[in-house]
Scaffold this motif. Sequence first.
Motif: not given
Length: 332
Positions: A72-98
């Motif tokens: 939702a924040l991305l939608r808001h920020l892209r409307a202002q044409e700001r460039t964004v990166g997202v890193i989702s870190v998953d500490p329990s990987s590889p067990f949480t493919q879900g």
Amino acid sequence: MPAARRDWTRESLAAGVRAGDKRALARAISLVENSDPLSYELVRDIYPETGKAYAIGVTGPPGVGKSSLISALLRHLRAQERTVGVISVDPSSPFTQGALLGDRIRLSDHFLDPGVFIRSMGTRGHLGGLAEATLQALLVLDAAGKELVFLETVGAGQGEVEVIGIADTIVLVLMPGSGDSVQALKAGIMEIPDVIAVNKMDHPAATTMVNEVRSILSLDRDRSWRPPIVLTEATRGENVPELWEKIEEHRAHLESEGGLEERRRKNLAAEVFAVASGRMKAHLERAVADDPELRRLLDEVQRRELDPLTAVREIMERVFKLDDATDGTDSR
Ligand SMILES: Nc1nc2c(ncn2[C@@H]2O[C@H](COP(=O)(O)OP(=O)(O)OP(=O)(O)O)[C@@H](O)[C@H]2O)c(=O)[nH]1
Ligand SMILES: [Mg+2]
């Protein structure tokens, strides 16, 4: 997949990252994830150009809506044409493919947007742990010119906050029912975040949760920054601009008092020390495992033939060539 397997050199990878090329970024982060030596070289090359991106850590218990809020924040920020990166870190990987799959669905609106780069990251065999991998990935996106970088990590204990400890602003996401996290805040187990979002405000117990959190924060009056609490509904984008405003206010607060430089200095120092200590520990464990002489020392301690601190002294001398390190007086 010949394109995906394209051989990157140190030069072409750095050039691709600087140009914000999505394939180069994907490759660079895979290398970071796997502790590939090429990723170290890459980060060494690009490091002088980093420090321009603003990093926002988003943490909180499983399923509270972190990915939905970022989307939702991305939608808001892209409307202002700001460039964004997202890193989702998953500490329990590889067990949480879900969970990774969930993130992909939540964030899928943005995958084709050239101004956005999104990546889930596990730590398959990352030697230095998640905090190190997260820092390297952040530096890569920073060098790629992303103005804002979100670092998402699940959990609300101290360990998770450490993973995103490098962030400039830390947002804790809670929802009605996140009682354990509220207890952790109250007990001081979890550091006070900079901004708190109580998500799923469509749930009837949301205001109760806000009041609980507010009463905990009110105990701590000495801060120059009082963490604001924002009620949100990520799925409908409710109060998302307000949440962003609070993040911007925190940034302005840091920048106005020279606090941003100070915070980054502390974060980077902590990171360097954490990584160095992690390596020392791994080195020590390997040395003891590989050296029958050192293992003999431990047996002697067990048989009460050698006292523990003398064993420590001998280990330090042997493994690190350090004299007199047992009493700690020379370690500041
Ligand atoms: N009712 C309601 N549901 C929401 C809201 N925000 C998110 N959800 C739902 O909550 C579920 C979890 O959302 P995510 O965004 O994946 O949560 P998360 O915190 O990223 O989850 P993990 O990364 O797996 O820890 C999804 O089914 C969302 O649709 C909200 O504001 N209201
Ligand atoms: Mg998520």
